[in-house]
Design an enzyme around this catalytic site. Structure first.
Site, PDB file in Angstrom:
ATOM      1  CB  VAL A   1      -0.945   0.011   1.222  1.00 37.53           C
ATOM      2  CG1 VAL A   1      -1.741   1.315   1.277  1.00 37.53           C
ATOM      3  CG2 VAL A   1      -1.892  -1.180   1.169  1.00 37.53           C
ATOM      4  CB  CYS A   2       4.085   2.020   1.702  1.00 39.97           C
ATOM      5  SG  CYS A   2       3.698   1.462   3.377  1.00 39.97           S
ATOM      6  N   PRO A   3       3.738   2.336  -1.436  1.00 39.57           N
ATOM      7  CG  PRO A   3       4.223   0.679  -2.995  1.00 39.57           C
ATOM      8  CD  PRO A   3       4.044   0.900  -1.531  1.00 39.57           C
TER       9      PRO A   3
ATOM     10  CB  ILE B   1       5.096   7.181  -1.357  1.00 36.63           C
ATOM     11  CG1 ILE B   1       5.166   6.877   0.140  1.00 36.63           C
ATOM     12  CG2 ILE B   1       6.328   7.948  -1.816  1.00 36.63           C
ATOM     13  CD1 ILE B   1       6.213   5.859   0.513  1.00 36.63           C
TER      14      ILE B   1
END
Length: 234
Positions: free
Chosen positions: A84-86, A89
């Site tokens: 999920v993080c990318p 970002i």
């Protein structure tokens, strides 16, 4: 009874007090070393921070003071090279002009090292990297910043998805925290900043679902004046 025995008996209370005092001092030192700086509270100064960040493919020290005079979106994410993080970002990076247009900077933070951040920024987005970003990624390897902002999961050693909106005076205006599996909305972050700025500039308050484009009606915070809004939208 010997002189030594009598002396020991007389000094037992004093020895007990000395031991207790020493224990209290040790506990106080431990508390000072491990406790967050202060509770995170809206309307209060945001916890101070500084650390190494990846900025334009190089390492630079970044601190809260650098953002005085501008709004700051400080967002925490669990780890580099995850799932999920990318998406979050990259989403912030692709909308950076919209943030700059409203005098706002963006700063991402995780417990990874600055070396990990740099490596991730040099991995193509099609391969799970984030590519060249238009804002810094800050390293919180010691986990102090995450602890101070109360987003650290102690057992896992990573941060929840905390989003903090800090105003130009360093005051925390809003924060929200998502559990690990669900990403946040860049649209909502932009909406909130625009709402705070509108209130500051016009002195009127923003009702539920306020949007400067699709739902721009606001309320004058006065018993009589507010009736104009409620007569139309009540």
């Amino acid at each position: 009874m010997s002189f030594v025995a009598r002396s020991l008996i007389r000094n037992v209370p004093l020895m007990g007090k000395a031991i207790l005092s020493q224990q209290k001092q040790i506990a106080a030192r431990l508390l000072h070393q491990t406790a967050p700086l202060a509770a995170v509270r809206v309307q209060q100064p945001a916890p101070d921070f500084k650390g190494l960040a990846v900025v334009d493919n190089s390492f630079q020290e970044v601190k809260l003071e650098d953002y005085r005079g501008k709004y700051l979106v400080l967002f925490f994410y669990p780890l580099d090279f995850t799932f999920v993080c990318p998406t979050e970002i990259v989403a912030f990076s692709e909308r950076i002009k919209e943030f700059h247009d409203i005098n706002t900077e963006v700063l991402g933070v995780s417990v990874d090292s600055h070396f990990s951040h740099l490596t991730w920024c040099n991995v193509d987005r099609k391969n799970g990297g984030v590519g060249q970003l238009k804002y810094p990624l800050l390293s919180d390897l010691t986990k102090k910043i995450s602890a101070d902002y109360d987003v650290l999961l102690d057992k896992e050693g990573i941060s929840l998805r905390g989003t903090f909106i800090i105003d130009p005076n360093g005051i925390l205006r809003q924060y929200s925290i998502n559990d690990l599996p669900v990403g946040r909305s860049v649209d909502e972050v932009l909406r909130l900043i625009k709402a705070f700025q509108f209130v500051e500039q016009h002195g009127e308050v923003c009702p539920a679902n306020w949007n400067p484009n699709s739902n721009p009606a606001t309320i004058k915070p006065d018993v009589e004046e507010s009736k104009k809004y409620f007569s139309k939208h009540g």
